[in-house]
Design an enzyme around this catalytic site. Structure first.
Site, PDB file in Angstrom:
ATOM      1  N   LEU A   1     -47.298  26.719  32.734  1.00 33.63           N
ATOM      2  CA  LEU A   1     -46.310  27.794  32.640  1.00 33.63           C
ATOM      3  C   LEU A   1     -47.023  29.132  32.448  1.00 33.63           C
ATOM      4  CD1 LEU A   1     -43.245  27.651  32.728  1.00 33.63           C
ATOM      5  CD2 LEU A   1     -43.234  27.389  30.246  1.00 33.63           C
TER       6      LEU A   1
ATOM      7  N   CYS B   1     -52.691  -2.602   5.747  1.00 34.85           N
ATOM      8  CA  CYS B   1     -53.480  -3.297   6.767  1.00 34.85           C
ATOM      9  C   CYS B   1     -53.293  -4.807   6.597  1.00 34.85           C
ATOM     10  CB  CYS B   1     -54.951  -2.924   6.634  1.00 34.85           C
ATOM     11  SG  CYS B   1     -55.989  -3.818   7.816  1.00 34.85           S
TER      12      CYS B   1
ATOM     13  N   HIS C   1     -57.199  12.187  22.651  1.00 35.73           N
ATOM     14  CA  HIS C   1     -56.882  12.525  21.257  1.00 35.73           C
ATOM     15  C   HIS C   1     -56.119  11.425  20.519  1.00 35.73           C
ATOM     16  CE1 HIS C   1     -57.275  17.059  22.477  1.00 35.73           C
ATOM     17  NE2 HIS C   1     -58.424  16.435  22.413  1.00 35.73           N
TER      18      HIS C   1
ATOM     19  N   CYS D   1     -57.006   1.132  10.602  1.00 33.84           N
ATOM     20  CA  CYS D   1     -57.449   0.988   9.219  1.00 33.84           C
ATOM     21  C   CYS D   1     -58.801   1.665   9.048  1.00 33.84           C
ATOM     22  CB  CYS D   1     -57.550  -0.491   8.844  1.00 33.84           C
ATOM     23  SG  CYS D   1     -58.095  -0.729   7.136  1.00 33.84           S
TER      24      CYS D   1
ATOM     25  N   GLN E   1     -54.614  14.716  26.906  1.00 32.43           N
ATOM     26  CA  GLN E   1     -54.800  15.118  25.500  1.00 32.43           C
ATOM     27  C   GLN E   1     -53.581  14.720  24.694  1.00 32.43           C
ATOM     28  OE1 GLN E   1     -56.502  19.427  25.468  1.00 32.43           O
ATOM     29  NE2 GLN E   1     -55.623  19.084  27.481  1.00 32.43           N
ATOM     30  N   ASN E   2     -52.545  14.273  25.388  1.00 25.45           N
ATOM     31  CA  ASN E   2     -51.285  13.972  24.701  1.00 25.45           C
ATOM     32  C   ASN E   2     -51.366  12.640  23.957  1.00 25.45           C
ATOM     33  OD1 ASN E   2     -50.474  16.294  25.886  1.00 25.45           O
ATOM     34  ND2 ASN E   2     -49.228  15.319  27.459  1.00 25.45           N
TER      35      ASN E   2
ATOM     36  N   ASP F   1     -48.463  11.137  23.085  1.00 27.66           N
ATOM     37  CA  ASP F   1     -47.237  10.396  23.404  1.00 27.66           C
ATOM     38  C   ASP F   1     -47.537   9.298  24.426  1.00 27.66           C
ATOM     39  OD1 ASP F   1     -46.776  11.300  26.203  1.00 27.66           O
ATOM     40  OD2 ASP F   1     -46.485  13.274  25.309  1.00 27.66           O
TER      41      ASP F   1
HETATM   42  N1  APR Z   1     -44.530  22.971  32.351  1.00 27.61           N
HETATM   43  C1  APR Z   1     -45.842  23.255  32.506  1.00 27.61           C
HETATM   44  N2  APR Z   1     -46.585  23.811  31.538  1.00 27.61           N
HETATM   45  C2  APR Z   1     -45.983  24.123  30.386  1.00 27.61           C
HETATM   46  C3  APR Z   1     -44.605  23.868  30.155  1.00 27.61           C
HETATM   47  C4  APR Z   1     -43.869  23.268  31.208  1.00 27.61           C
HETATM   48  N3  APR Z   1     -42.573  22.991  31.093  1.00 27.61           N
HETATM   49  N4  APR Z   1     -44.300  24.281  28.902  1.00 27.61           N
HETATM   50  C5  APR Z   1     -45.424  24.776  28.366  1.00 27.61           C
HETATM   51  N5  APR Z   1     -46.448  24.686  29.266  1.00 27.61           N
HETATM   52  C6  APR Z   1     -47.853  25.076  29.122  1.00 27.61           C
HETATM   53  C7  APR Z   1     -48.074  26.311  28.288  1.00 27.61           C
HETATM   54  O1  APR Z   1     -48.037  27.442  29.130  1.00 27.61           O
HETATM   55  C8  APR Z   1     -49.468  26.062  27.730  1.00 27.61           C
HETATM   56  O2  APR Z   1     -50.455  26.564  28.601  1.00 27.61           O
HETATM   57  O3  APR Z   1     -48.513  24.016  28.448  1.00 27.61           O
HETATM   58  C9  APR Z   1     -49.596  24.549  27.690  1.00 27.61           C
HETATM   59  C10 APR Z   1     -49.538  23.947  26.313  1.00 27.61           C
HETATM   60  O4  APR Z   1     -50.625  24.385  25.572  1.00 27.61           O
HETATM   61  P1  APR Z   1     -50.902  23.809  24.101  1.00 27.61           P
HETATM   62  O5  APR Z   1     -49.653  23.873  23.309  1.00 27.61           O
HETATM   63  O6  APR Z   1     -52.093  24.507  23.572  1.00 27.61           O
HETATM   64  O7  APR Z   1     -51.200  22.250  24.376  1.00 27.61           O
HETATM   65  P2  APR Z   1     -52.572  21.536  24.767  1.00 27.61           P
HETATM   66  O8  APR Z   1     -53.397  22.397  25.651  1.00 27.61           O
HETATM   67  O9  APR Z   1     -52.214  20.182  25.243  1.00 27.61           O
HETATM   68  O10 APR Z   1     -53.263  21.417  23.361  1.00 27.61           O
HETATM   69  C11 APR Z   1     -54.496  20.763  23.281  1.00 27.61           C
HETATM   70  O11 APR Z   1     -54.515  20.974  20.929  1.00 27.61           O
HETATM   71  O12 APR Z   1     -53.650  20.881  18.803  1.00 27.61           O
HETATM   72  C12 APR Z   1     -54.305  20.199  19.761  1.00 27.61           C
HETATM   73  O13 APR Z   1     -54.614  17.905  19.774  1.00 27.61           O
HETATM   74  C13 APR Z   1     -53.692  18.890  20.173  1.00 27.61           C
HETATM   75  O14 APR Z   1     -53.941  17.744  22.301  1.00 27.61           O
HETATM   76  C14 APR Z   1     -53.620  18.991  21.679  1.00 27.61           C
HETATM   77  C15 APR Z   1     -54.650  20.059  21.981  1.00 27.61           C
END
Ligand code: APR
Length: 235
Positions: free
Chosen positions: A202, A136, A107, A115, A90-91, A93
């Site tokens: 986490l 563009c 995502h 464009c 979903q990242n 980066d």
């Molecule tokens: N190691 C492992 N897990 C971690 C760490 C770490 N160092 N730090 C944080 N986490 C966990 C948190 O506990 C949490 O469960 O990563 C998760 C991050 O959750 P979100 O911030 O909700 O991220 P994500 O699930 O990727 O979000 C999904 O939401 O806003 C949208 O498009 C965006 O792709 C993103 C989507």
């Protein structure tokens, strides 16, 4: 063995990129709908552009961590042994790529611009000025948009991801809170297909079920251990 790995912001947190829903969440200071929706882009493109230019510029300041590297090593090992491995993230980066993986980005990607007028996509990490739009080169539209799937937009790879989840024998979710669909639904599809489900994060994600194996902790510490254990299961 058919292994499907789904990663979220938690896998990149140890590289120094903010997650979305933590106390230091990436949206802090902005309403999500202002910076990550088509309506926000139409209403105030300069604000959205500044937000994404900051995130695009931050890529060159971070490095893949031990979790990204362990996943890339596991992918290479699976390939050697003839096992299927797919990484869906979903990242937005590019840390999985820089570690040597070939992820499917549900995502979108910060490194790409698109464009809206003619559909041209370009990889661009050179134009990082927060105050200047990038026109563009194909149709001369005045500004490209980030090639990101915003809230309210369709996820183009959703069907492919659901197919992968339905066909896997092992499903590993890493660093995702399970709050955003369709990604959050993949775990359920894998479970129903009878896959062994491992979850690393986490905090306990909201879509965790009793049958899943939960491995709490920081991705840099736990993911390499999990990857070694999964490698032991290879034929
Ligand atoms: N190691 C492992 N897990 C971690 C760490 C770490 N160092 N730090 C944080 N986490 C966990 C948190 O506990 C949490 O469960 O990563 C998760 C991050 O959750 P979100 O911030 O909700 O991220 P994500 O699930 O990727 O979000 C999904 O939401 O806003 C949208 O498009 C965006 O792709 C993103 C989507």
């Amino acid at each position: 063995m058919k292994l499907l790995v789904l990663t979220g912001a938690g896998v990149s947190a140890d590289s120094g990129l903010a997650t979305f829903r933590g106390s230091q969440g990436l949206w802090e200071g902005h309403r999500v709908e202002d910076v990550a929706s088509p309506e926000g882009w139409r209403r105030d493109p300069s604000l959205v552009w500044r937000f994404y230019q900051m995130r695009r510029a931050a890529l060159s300041t971070v490095q893949p961590n031990a979790a990204h590297l362990a996943l890339a090593a596991l992918e290479a090992r699976c390939r050697q042994r003839g096992a299927e491995f797919r990484l869906v993230t979903q990242n937005v980066d590019d840390l999985h790529e820089r570690a040597g993986s070939k992820p499917l980005h549900m995502h979108g990607e910060l490194a790409w611009l698109r464009c809206e007028r003619c559909g041209t996509r370009v990889r661009d990490l050179e134009h990082l000025d927060a105050e200047c739009f990038v026109p563009c080169a194909s149709c001369r539209a005045p500004r490209l948009r980030p090639d990101i799937v915003w809230f309210g937009e369709m996820v183009p790879s959703a069907e492919e991801c659901l197919r992968l989840a339905a066909a896997c024998t092992h499903f590993l979710a890493i660093g995702t809170s399970g709050a955003v669909y369709p990604a959050a639904g993949l775990i359920d599809v894998a479970r129903r297909a009878g896959a062994r489900v491992l979850v690393q994060s986490l905090d306990e994600p909201s879509n965790l079920a009793g049958v899943d194996e939960f491995h709490p902790g920081r991705a840099v510490e736990v993911v390499p251990v999990l990857c070694r254990a999964l490698a032991q299961l290879l034929p």
